[in-house]
Design an enzyme around this catalytic site. Structure first.
Site, PDB file in Angstrom:
ATOM      1  N   TYR A 556       0.836  -1.202   0.000  1.00 29.12           N
ATOM      2  CA  TYR A 556       0.000   0.000   0.000  1.00 29.12           C
ATOM      3  C   TYR A 556       0.876   1.260   0.000  1.00 29.12           C
ATOM      4  O   TYR A 556       0.700   2.160  -0.815  1.00 29.12           O
ATOM      5  CB  TYR A 556      -0.913  -0.005   1.235  1.00 29.12           C
ATOM      6  CG  TYR A 556      -1.826   1.191   1.312  1.00 29.12           C
ATOM      7  CD1 TYR A 556      -2.967   1.264   0.511  1.00 29.12           C
ATOM      8  CD2 TYR A 556      -1.549   2.249   2.179  1.00 29.12           C
ATOM      9  CE1 TYR A 556      -3.813   2.366   0.576  1.00 29.12           C
ATOM     10  CE2 TYR A 556      -2.383   3.353   2.246  1.00 29.12           C
ATOM     11  CZ  TYR A 556      -3.516   3.407   1.449  1.00 29.12           C
ATOM     12  OH  TYR A 556      -4.337   4.495   1.509  1.00 29.12           O
ATOM     13  N   LYS A 560       1.178   4.033  -3.066  1.00 26.42           N
ATOM     14  CA  LYS A 560       0.777   5.434  -2.898  1.00 26.42           C
ATOM     15  C   LYS A 560       1.965   6.387  -3.103  1.00 26.42           C
ATOM     16  O   LYS A 560       1.807   7.495  -3.605  1.00 26.42           O
ATOM     17  CB  LYS A 560       0.148   5.653  -1.515  1.00 26.42           C
ATOM     18  CG  LYS A 560      -1.251   5.043  -1.373  1.00 26.42           C
ATOM     19  CD  LYS A 560      -2.299   5.816  -2.173  1.00 26.42           C
ATOM     20  CE  LYS A 560      -3.707   5.318  -1.898  1.00 26.42           C
ATOM     21  NZ  LYS A 560      -4.735   6.049  -2.668  1.00 26.42           N
TER      22      LYS A 560
END
Ligand SMILES: [Zn+2]
Length: 659
Positions: A556, A560
């Site tokens: 994650y 990002k």
């Protein structure tokens, strides 16, 4: 044409006004009779005033009400005596008439009476119905319309030549009605405008309208010119690739917006009926003679653009204004509202998606009317000066002056990903509130039903699937003509796992949704964004994890962070096109799909906090909601941030690791 009267339903409506409401709605339900606020109705009755005296009044449809949905409150009660006296005046300007109509009301809080109120008053019967029926317009907009009308109706209708609606028309009807009306008379036909019917009961008046319009329909059918006769269009001569077609549409929308000097919504209809009309060999000749009835001009302008030369259209609109206008008038924007193109079909234009939809509805009827009148031997519209008179009517110009300033994103289009829930859903609402048309994409089918309104289009779409993405963009551009703003919000938050045991599949899946899909979407949207009138805006929903990653979230956090780099490079590359790219970094937004009550309790417990304490576990001790993030995302697209690009803005209540 069939009567929709239902005796069982109608008895629920007791009293003159209630009966008037019932049958007005029946007229409104049939778009071949009236469209979007068109047509009007009335009933003459008595009311008792404060002194206990009976007064003769006429309840006339109020302006701003639609027959289909009208209620008792939508009718203005006016004193008959005053309207009949007004009808005797030699002259009365329309603004003066509007003032006098307001003064004649027995209830000051009622809406402004229709401009046709005086005309309703002079007709002797109790109920009066007025429509702009397609069949009547098709028959009367022909060279020998007058003769055809006599052939169809004999002495059953009083025939009134075209004059401008308002006082002049009321005067002319007051003069012609007594001369022509006889024992057979059940209606009054206004050439190039519409039909009146009247009767002692609501049903009688309504059913006479149905009968009169039905006679015109039968006449058209008998001459092989029925309304809505289907004609198969030829195959497209130049089928375009998808991306090319989208770019062409966005170019056309940009040209229209340039001419209007504001962003406009452009809606494309390439179904059989639209293409059949747009590809008629004689389209340039028949479609440019004028509208089916003058009051359509406010929505459609006098003539459509044939082809795509918007500049030439705007120049010819300016000369039409110069020819017919004078210094007291302000020229309306010269951009077309209807475009007929042999490859694209019918394109309709409006300041909002709702407006573009209204133009579409009107023009669909116009195409049928023109087809029918042409079939009857020749479509003939009113002269340009008659149309101009209505387009620049005092009462219409006054409405424009009163209109006020439009919302911030009027005429603009925004695409939001991950729109079905949480931050994405809140972004959709924040953008709609600011006047944008919004396209919501989401894996969940719920996205389609998020809002039922013309300025929202929800499409279920897997962003990692190229063909689904292409199809969604096609739909978006067909609905609104382009894209001005992108809110890239879709993303997943995978199960926590240390790097040593992170599965390759989880890693790839996270990258493909949080990163790759955004690259694909940005690349596909760039040619459209470049064409935005005010300079496009991209808002990327990042994460606190970019600046302050956490253990167990390698996929994650890396996805990002890469997305953040993508945004920065896009800001550099696209700045020359006026496209701004900014990123928001929210944290701890708990009113989203992933945060169930159970998950929230577990996470709070792992920090030794209560759920309430956990929600405000930040420097400012505030809870951050989806709506907070959405409002900031929308503002980032607005004028406040007009000179900001490549920025990263936290929205997390203050995080000590980020600060
Ligand atoms: Zn009318």
């Amino acid at each position: 044409m069939h009567s929709r009267w239902n005796e069982e339903d109608s008895i629920q409506f007791s009293g003159d006004l209630a009966q008037r409401v019932y049958s007005s709605r029946l007229l409104g339900q049939d778009s071949s009779l009236v469209l979007h606020g068109g047509g009007n109705t009335s009933v003459k009755t008595q009311v008792t005033n404060i002194f206990g005296e009976d007064e003769e009044v006429i309840y006339v449809k109020g302006s701003g009400w639609d027959l289909e949905t009208i209620e008792a409150a939508g009718f203005a009660p006016c004193r008959m005596k005053e309207l009949l006296r007004l009808a005797e005046l030699e002259t009365l300007s329309d603004p003066q008439m509007a003032v006098e109509l307001q003064k004649s009301k027995v209830d000051p809080s009622a809406p402004a009476p229709s401009v046709e109120a005086i005309l309703h008053a002079i007709l002797p019967e109790k109920f009066v119905d007025h429509t702009h029926a397609d069949a009547v317009l098709a028959v009367t907009n022909t060279a020998d319309g007058r003769q055809r009308v006599r052939e169809i109706y004999g002495d059953r209708v009083v025939v009134v030549p075209y004059v401008m609606p308002g006082f002049k028309l009321a005067r002319l009807c007051a003069e012609l009605y007594p001369k022509q009306a006889g024992s057979q008379t059940i209606g009054m036909l206004l050439m190039n405008h519409g039909m009146f019917s009247f009767g002692e009961t609501a049903r009688e008046s309504y059913e006479r309208m149905i009968e009169l319009v039905g006679l015109a329909e039968d006449y058209l059918a008998k001459h092989g010119a029925e309304i809505g006769k289907s004609i198969a269009p030829p195959a497209s001569e130049r089928p375009l690739g998808r991306a090319d077609r989208r770019r062409e549409l966005a170019e056309l929308r940009r040209a229209v917006s340039d001419a209007a000097r504001v962003s406009m919504i452009l809606r494309v209809n390439d179904d059989d009926a639209a293409r059949a009309f747009a590809t008629r060999p004689d389209v340039a000749e028949i479609a440019t003679r004028g509208p089916a009835t003058p009051d359509h001009v406010i929505r459609t302008k006098r003539v459509p653009l044939i082809g795509r030369d918007v500049e030439e259209y705007a120049a010819s609109y300016a000369s039409y204004f110069d020819e017919h206008g004078d210094a007291s008038l302000t020229m309306l924007d010269p951009a077309p509202r209807v475009i007929l193109d042999k490859d694209l079909g019918l394109c309709t234009v409006g300041r909002t998606a709702k407006d573009a939809g209204i133009v579409e509805d009107i023009y669909r009827h116009t195409m049928e009317i023109i087809d029918a009148a042409t079939g009857l031997g020749g479509w003939q519209a009113l002269d340009a000066c008659d149309i101009f008179e209505v387009e620049y009517w005092d009462l219409e110009q006054a409405k424009l002056r009163k209109a006020g300033s439009p919302p911030a994103f009027a005429g603009e289009v925004c695409l939001v990903t991950g729109a079905a829930s949480g931050i994405g859903k809140a972004c959709v609402a924040a953008l709609l509130k600011r006047g944008a048309a919004v396209v919501g994409l989401d894996l969940s089918a719920d996205v389609a039903g998020l809002h039922a309104r013309k300025d929202y289009l929800g499409i279920a779409c897997d962003l990692t699937d190229d063909s689904q993405l292409e199809a969604a963009l096609d739909q978006a551009v067909k609905a609104y003509g382009g894209i001005d703003m992108l809110v890239l919000n879709a993303g997943i938050f995978p199960m926590s796992a240390p790097i040593a045991s992170l599965s390759a599949d989880d890693w790839r899946r996270t990258m493909s949704i949080n990163l790759d899909a955004n690259v694909d979407l940005m690349r596909a949207c760039y040619p459209l964004l470049k064409l935005s009138l005010r300079g496009a805006r991209v808002v990327i929903i990042g994460s606190k994890n970019v600046a302050a990653p956490g253990p167990g979230q390698a996929a994650y956090s890396a996805s990002k962070a890469a997305l953040q780099q993508l945004a920065r490079v896009a800001a550099l590359e696209w700045g020359a096109d006026g496209i701004r790219v900014n990123t928001l970094h929210p944290n701890a937004v708990f009113d989203t799909g992933i945060w169930t009550a159970e998950v929230l309790e577990q996470r709070a417990a792992s920090y030794g906090l209560s759920v309430e304490g956990y929600k405000i576990h930040n420097v400012l001790k505030v809870e951050v909601t989806s709506q907070d993030v959405a409002e900031l995302a929308a503002e980032l697209c607005g004028p406040l941030f007009a000179k900001t690009t490549g920025a990263q803005i936290p929205i997390d209540g203050g995080n000590d690791r980020v600060i």
